[in-house]
Design a protein around this motif. Structure first.
Motif, short mmCIF file in Angstrom:
data_model
loop_
_atom_site.label_atom_id
_atom_site.label_comp_id
_atom_site.label_asym_id
_atom_site.label_seq_id
_atom_site.Cartn_x
_atom_site.Cartn_y
_atom_site.Cartn_z
N PRO A 182 0.81 -1.22 0.00
CA PRO A 182 0.00 0.00 0.00
C PRO A 182 0.85 1.27 0.00
O PRO A 182 0.41 2.31 -0.51
CB PRO A 182 -0.83 -0.12 1.28
CG PRO A 182 -0.07 -1.06 2.16
CD PRO A 182 0.60 -2.03 1.23
N ALA A 183 2.05 1.22 0.54
CA ALA A 183 2.92 2.41 0.56
C ALA A 183 3.30 2.81 -0.86
O ALA A 183 3.31 4.00 -1.19
CB ALA A 183 4.17 2.13 1.38
N PHE A 184 3.59 1.83 -1.69
CA PHE A 184 3.93 2.11 -3.09
C PHE A 184 2.72 2.64 -3.85
O PHE A 184 2.81 3.62 -4.59
CB PHE A 184 4.45 0.84 -3.76
CG PHE A 184 4.71 0.98 -5.24
CD1 PHE A 184 5.88 1.57 -5.69
CD2 PHE A 184 3.80 0.51 -6.18
CE1 PHE A 184 6.14 1.71 -7.04
CE2 PHE A 184 4.04 0.64 -7.52
CZ PHE A 184 5.21 1.25 -7.97
N ILE A 185 1.59 2.00 -3.66
CA ILE A 185 0.36 2.41 -4.35
C ILE A 185 0.01 3.85 -3.99
O ILE A 185 -0.33 4.67 -4.86
CB ILE A 185 -0.79 1.45 -3.99
CG1 ILE A 185 -0.48 0.04 -4.51
CG2 ILE A 185 -2.12 1.95 -4.57
CD1 ILE A 185 -1.41 -1.04 -3.97
N GLU A 186 0.09 4.19 -2.71
CA GLU A 186 -0.24 5.54 -2.26
C GLU A 186 0.77 6.57 -2.78
O GLU A 186 0.40 7.67 -3.17
CB GLU A 186 -0.30 5.57 -0.73
CG GLU A 186 -1.48 4.80 -0.15
CD GLU A 186 -1.47 4.76 1.36
OE1 GLU A 186 -0.57 5.39 1.98
OE2 GLU A 186 -2.35 4.10 1.95
N ALA A 187 2.04 6.20 -2.77
CA ALA A 187 3.08 7.13 -3.24
C ALA A 187 2.91 7.44 -4.72
O ALA A 187 3.04 8.59 -5.15
CB ALA A 187 4.47 6.54 -2.98
N GLN A 188 2.60 6.42 -5.51
CA GLN A 188 2.38 6.63 -6.93
C GLN A 188 1.12 7.47 -7.17
O GLN A 188 1.10 8.32 -8.06
CB GLN A 188 2.29 5.29 -7.67
CG GLN A 188 3.59 4.49 -7.72
CD GLN A 188 4.63 5.13 -8.62
OE1 GLN A 188 5.02 6.29 -8.46
NE2 GLN A 188 5.11 4.35 -9.60
N ALA A 189 0.10 7.23 -6.37
CA ALA A 189 -1.13 8.01 -6.52
C ALA A 189 -0.87 9.49 -6.24
O ALA A 189 -1.40 10.37 -6.94
CB ALA A 189 -2.20 7.48 -5.56
N ARG A 190 -0.02 9.79 -5.25
CA ARG A 190 0.31 11.18 -4.97
C ARG A 190 1.09 11.82 -6.12
O ARG A 190 1.08 13.05 -6.28
CB ARG A 190 1.13 11.29 -3.67
CG ARG A 190 0.35 10.91 -2.41
CD ARG A 190 1.06 11.38 -1.14
NE ARG A 190 2.42 10.86 -1.02
CZ ARG A 190 2.73 9.69 -0.46
NH1 ARG A 190 1.75 8.91 0.02
NH2 ARG A 190 3.98 9.31 -0.37
N PRO A 227 9.12 8.77 0.10
CA PRO A 227 9.29 10.23 0.04
C PRO A 227 9.39 10.77 -1.39
O PRO A 227 10.36 11.44 -1.74
CB PRO A 227 10.62 10.42 0.78
CG PRO A 227 11.41 9.21 0.39
CD PRO A 227 10.40 8.08 0.33
N TRP A 228 8.38 10.54 -2.20
CA TRP A 228 8.46 10.85 -3.63
C TRP A 228 7.64 12.07 -4.05
O TRP A 228 7.56 12.37 -5.24
CB TRP A 228 7.97 9.64 -4.43
CG TRP A 228 8.83 8.43 -4.30
CD1 TRP A 228 10.07 8.33 -3.74
CD2 TRP A 228 8.50 7.11 -4.75
NE1 TRP A 228 10.54 7.05 -3.82
CE2 TRP A 228 9.59 6.27 -4.42
CE3 TRP A 228 7.38 6.55 -5.39
CZ2 TRP A 228 9.60 4.90 -4.73
CZ3 TRP A 228 7.40 5.20 -5.70
CH2 TRP A 228 8.49 4.38 -5.38
N ASP A 229 7.04 12.77 -3.11
CA ASP A 229 6.11 13.84 -3.48
C ASP A 229 6.77 14.96 -4.28
O ASP A 229 6.10 15.63 -5.08
CB ASP A 229 5.47 14.43 -2.22
CG ASP A 229 4.56 13.43 -1.52
OD1 ASP A 229 4.84 12.22 -1.60
OD2 ASP A 229 3.58 13.85 -0.88
N LYS A 230 8.05 15.18 -4.10
CA LYS A 230 8.76 16.22 -4.84
C LYS A 230 9.59 15.65 -6.00
O LYS A 230 10.18 16.39 -6.78
CB LYS A 230 9.69 16.99 -3.90
CG LYS A 230 8.97 17.81 -2.83
CD LYS A 230 9.97 18.52 -1.92
CE LYS A 230 9.29 19.29 -0.80
NZ LYS A 230 8.57 20.48 -1.29
N GLY A 231 9.64 14.32 -6.10
CA GLY A 231 10.42 13.68 -7.15
C GLY A 231 11.28 12.56 -6.60
O GLY A 231 11.34 12.33 -5.38
#
Length: 427
Positions: A182-190, A227-231
């Motif tokens: 779920p962490a990966f799915i949520e990060a990609q969705a963001r 921590p991918w929200d900025k790239g």
């Protein structure tokens, strides 16, 4: 009808009969080139059960139990302490668990065993630690949501009966690739990416990226967050952490420099995502899980290992320079990466010592000391992105060299800034 015409017709009939016989024989004798779908019951997580229907894939998966050195001397699947090659690790991770126990990773089949045996966990460890170790994650998340992450790890280990296996990456009903973290799915969705709409080729990377990536535990909930929200580049992830997301400020404080530190976790996907191979459309599975043939049947190898161990299947489909040339190219990149990594690590260790010495002096310039701590924090983060990554720079050589070069320079700047804080003149 003339006699020559009759003879020609007879000859054609014999030829057709002969080739028809050959075609039938080939069709009977040659196994199918594709795998026949055999659905597996939902919630079946034992790879051996899947293996009854997919024996070639299962046989290759079992090879992940093997322990062997890397062909180039970096990585491998033997459980040795990384500090044997990089003694500075003990100083860099002083005051936290990685300073005591930081071994090379073994194959997927050892995931739960290694988690249970590591000295980095204890009675206070949380269930989040099991996120990438078992397909039972699917069941845990369905039952608990993110609540599983904050429960005792011992409780979650009791529920996890199988290590990483088929169900981590395959839908049991269709065998289609899927992700369950779920962490990966949520990060990609963001990031605006719906993984359910990903192409098959994208999924051949996503199934690996769901675990081979950087993360942190959200304070209070222990929820796993990427921590991918900025790239996905080093500077972009560092900027994300600088905002103290959800109050997350550090993984630990270094006891010598008193710096709030970050610990990187195997950021393979982040490094690979901006590489030449990735931009050319190559997936993780193309290299680490190449197509193989046995008795005429084509299948995907599930011996997830160094491509150099399957060089002809992993590299030769695109590169025709020969095995010796290809292995030498990889070895050269890894040698150069390790040299830079080792040098940067040693200088960062010196920076921690210098900052600690200056901080103990009276009348120190606190503003400059704070700057020195920020510089060593960033330097070690950049260093750790390559140290914790699995390819010793090969996933993206240009970014590896650039990142380690910056880590080395930041370490020097940290030492110089600490000296200024103490009024020591620079020459």
């Amino acid at each position: 009808m003339s006699k020559p015409q009759k003879s020609l017709i007879a000859l054609l009939a014999v030829v057709l009969l002969f080739f028809g016989f050959v075609v039938v024989r080939i069709g009977v004798a040659k196994p199918a080139a594709t795998v026949t779908l055999a659905p597996i019951p939902a919630g079946e997580y034992d790879p051996a059960v899947w293996g009854k229907n997919y024996p070639l894939q299962y046989a290759s998966y079992k090879k992940t139990a093997e322990e062997s050195p890397s062909p180039t001397g970096y990585g491998g699947s033997i459980k040795v302490q990384k500090s044997e090659m990089q003694p500075e690790i003990k100083m860099l991770f002083k005051g936290m668990a990685f300073g005591q126990d930081y071994t090379e990773d073994r194959g997927h089949i050892h995931a739960l065993e290694d988690l249970r045996e590591t000295k980095r966990i204890g009675p206070a460890s949380k269930g989040a630690c099991i996120t990438c170790k078992t397909p039972y994650l699917e069941q845990m998340y369905k039952e608990e949501g993110w609540g599983y992450a904050n429960k005792p790890l011992a409780e979650m280990l009791d529920k996890a009966k199988q290590p990483i296996g088929c169900a981590n990456c395959h839908d049991p009903a269709t065998m289609n690739l899927r992700v369950i973290n779920p962490a990966f799915i949520e990060a990609q969705a963001r990031r605006g990416i719906d993984v359910t709409k990903a192409s098959r080729e994208e999924m051949r990377t996503f199934v690996c990226a769901q675990c081979h990536a950087e993360y942190y535990f959200e304070p209070g909930t222990t929820k796993v967050v990427f921590p991918w929200d900025k790239g996905l580049k080093p500077a972009e992830m560092y900027a994300y952490y600088s905002d103290k997301p959800s109050g997350f400020a550090q993984d630990w404080q270094h006891p010598d420099s008193k710096t709030a530190m970050l610990k990187a976790q195997h950021p393979d996907y982040e490094l690979f995502s901006t590489s030449t191979h990735s931009k050319a459309g190559v997936s993780c599975a193309d290299c680490h899980m190449p197509y193989m043939r046995q008795d005429g049947q084509k299948y995907t190898s599930h011996w997830v290992t160094s491509p150099l161990k399957t060089l002809d299947a992993s590299c030769a489909p695109c590169h025709n320079q020969g095995a010796a040339w290809l292995q030498e190219q990889v070895k050269t990149i890894q040698d150069q990466t390790f040299e830079l990594q080792h040098m940067a690590g040693q200088n960062i260790a010196k920076a921690h010592t210098a900052i600690g010495a200056v901080a103990a002096q009276p009348g120190v310039n606190e503003a400059e000391l704070a700057n020195a701590r920020e510089l060593v924090r960033k330097a070690q983060w950049y260093w750790d992105l390559l140290s914790a990554e699995s390819s010793m720079g090969f996933h993206n050589p240009s970014q590896a060299f650039n990142t380690l070069g910056q880590a080395n320079e930041l370490a020097h700047q940290a030492i110089e800034t600490a000296n200024r804080a103490a009024g020591i003149k620079q020459f």
